[in-house]
Design an enzyme around this catalytic site. Structure first.
Site, mmCIF file in Angstrom:
data_model
loop_
_atom_site.group_PDB
_atom_site.id
_atom_site.type_symbol
_atom_site.label_atom_id
_atom_site.label_comp_id
_atom_site.label_asym_id
_atom_site.label_seq_id
_atom_site.Cartn_x
_atom_site.Cartn_y
_atom_site.Cartn_z
ATOM 1 N N ARG A 46 0.850 -1.194 0.000
ATOM 2 C CA ARG A 46 0.000 0.000 0.000
ATOM 3 C C ARG A 46 0.880 1.235 0.000
ATOM 4 O O ARG A 46 1.663 1.448 0.933
ATOM 5 C CB ARG A 46 -0.883 -0.009 1.249
ATOM 6 N N HIS A 85 1.476 -2.070 5.700
ATOM 7 C CA HIS A 85 1.347 -2.471 4.298
ATOM 8 C C HIS A 85 2.365 -1.752 3.417
ATOM 9 O O HIS A 85 2.778 -2.281 2.383
ATOM 10 C CB HIS A 85 -0.053 -2.160 3.783
ATOM 11 N N ASP A 123 -3.812 -8.471 2.957
ATOM 12 C CA ASP A 123 -5.173 -8.663 3.453
ATOM 13 C C ASP A 123 -5.863 -9.639 2.515
ATOM 14 O O ASP A 123 -5.862 -9.436 1.287
ATOM 15 C CB ASP A 123 -5.942 -7.337 3.449
ATOM 16 N N GLU A 181 -7.747 -8.047 13.262
ATOM 17 C CA GLU A 181 -8.316 -8.205 11.913
ATOM 18 C C GLU A 181 -8.058 -9.622 11.411
ATOM 19 O O GLU A 181 -6.910 -10.006 11.191
ATOM 20 C CB GLU A 181 -7.669 -7.204 10.946
ATOM 21 N N HIS A 191 -5.713 -9.897 8.100
ATOM 22 C CA HIS A 191 -4.447 -9.153 8.014
ATOM 23 C C HIS A 191 -3.265 -10.034 8.439
ATOM 24 O O HIS A 191 -3.211 -10.507 9.570
ATOM 25 C CB HIS A 191 -4.563 -7.929 8.932
#
Length: 244
Positions: free
Chosen positions: A110, A154, A161, A223, A226
């Site tokens: 990301r 990320h 994810d 999460e 993740h």
């Protein structure tokens, strides 16, 4: 260094980096922003060079995400990772296929500019378009800090994810397993071991966790989707090259 890089460093110095739905980092020291300008310079590879037909639903390249629009830095719906992470993820996919299961990827590397977009969105309290799907039980003012922070794990290129698909005996039709929430759900039901999840949902989360742990990935407890490669190639470096 430009103003964006200075802001990243200032944010990092002020924040103990965690791992909420915006994917906060796990390191405690400020990350260094890489000068790389392309994926090749950063050492990022497309997962499909290693697993050509892995299922992808790259959420931030479109509008089906908690921001409600394509996110800055996502110019194509691709999963980029540093090579060791990509190779480990490809092994997970290979092993799962022997069990008639597959992965579906929501996000991988990301860009730092995407995380900055998340912070701007979280600060815009007038934009409530995605509340019903992503934070139905929370006030948006609670997201910045608790769930969204200005530096993301990320952005280090070794976090992914994803969810798990169950296929039929011929591997022709694959459907997502019930994990209890959708991707990027802001709330305790998304916690991997949430007592709010059903026994079947816990079993499905355990299948995903076991598959990922076999190849060296660690789950982030808040999460279920993740995972970060334990032996990260560059744990103190973040990247801001576009996904294209």
């Amino acid at each position: 260094m430009g103003s964006f890089g200075r802001r990243i460093r200032a944010f990092a110095l002020a924040t103990v980096l965690g791992g909420g739905p915006a994917g906060l980092a796990h390191a405690e020291s400020p990350p260094r922003l890489s000068p790389a300008r392309t994926a090749a310079e950063a050492g990022l590879v497309d997962i499909r060079t290693l697993a050509p037909d892995i299922a992808e639903d790259i959420k931030y390249a479109g509008s089906d995400n908690f921001v409600g629009t394509p996110v800055d830095g996502y110019l194509a719906p691709k999963c980029l990772l540093l090579r060791p992470a990509a190779e480990a993820l490809a092994r997970v996919e290979r092993d799962l296929r022997a069990e008639h299961r597959r992965l579906r990827l929501f996000d991988c590397y990301r860009p730092a500019r995407a995380v900055a977009h998340f912070v701007r969105w979280a600060s815009d309290l007038a934009d409530q378009r995605t509340k019903a799907a992503h934070y139905p039980q929370l006030d948006k003012r609670a997201l910045l800090g608790d769930y969204i922070a200005p530096v993301s794990g990320h952005s280090r290129g070794a976090t992914v994810d994803l969810t798990l698909l169950q296929c039929d005996a011929h591997d022709r039709h694959c459907t997502p397993l019930d994990m209890g929430t959708g991707f990027d759900y802001f709330g305790t039901l998304a916690n991997t071991d949430s007592p709010q999840a059903t026994a079947a949902q816990h079993a499905n989360r355990a299948l995903l966790r076991a598959a990922m742990e076999r190849e060296g990935f660690r789950n982030y407890a808040m999460e279920w989707w993740h995972y970060t490669l334990v032996s990260e190639p560059s744990p103190s470096v973040i990247y801001d090259v576009p996904v294209e």
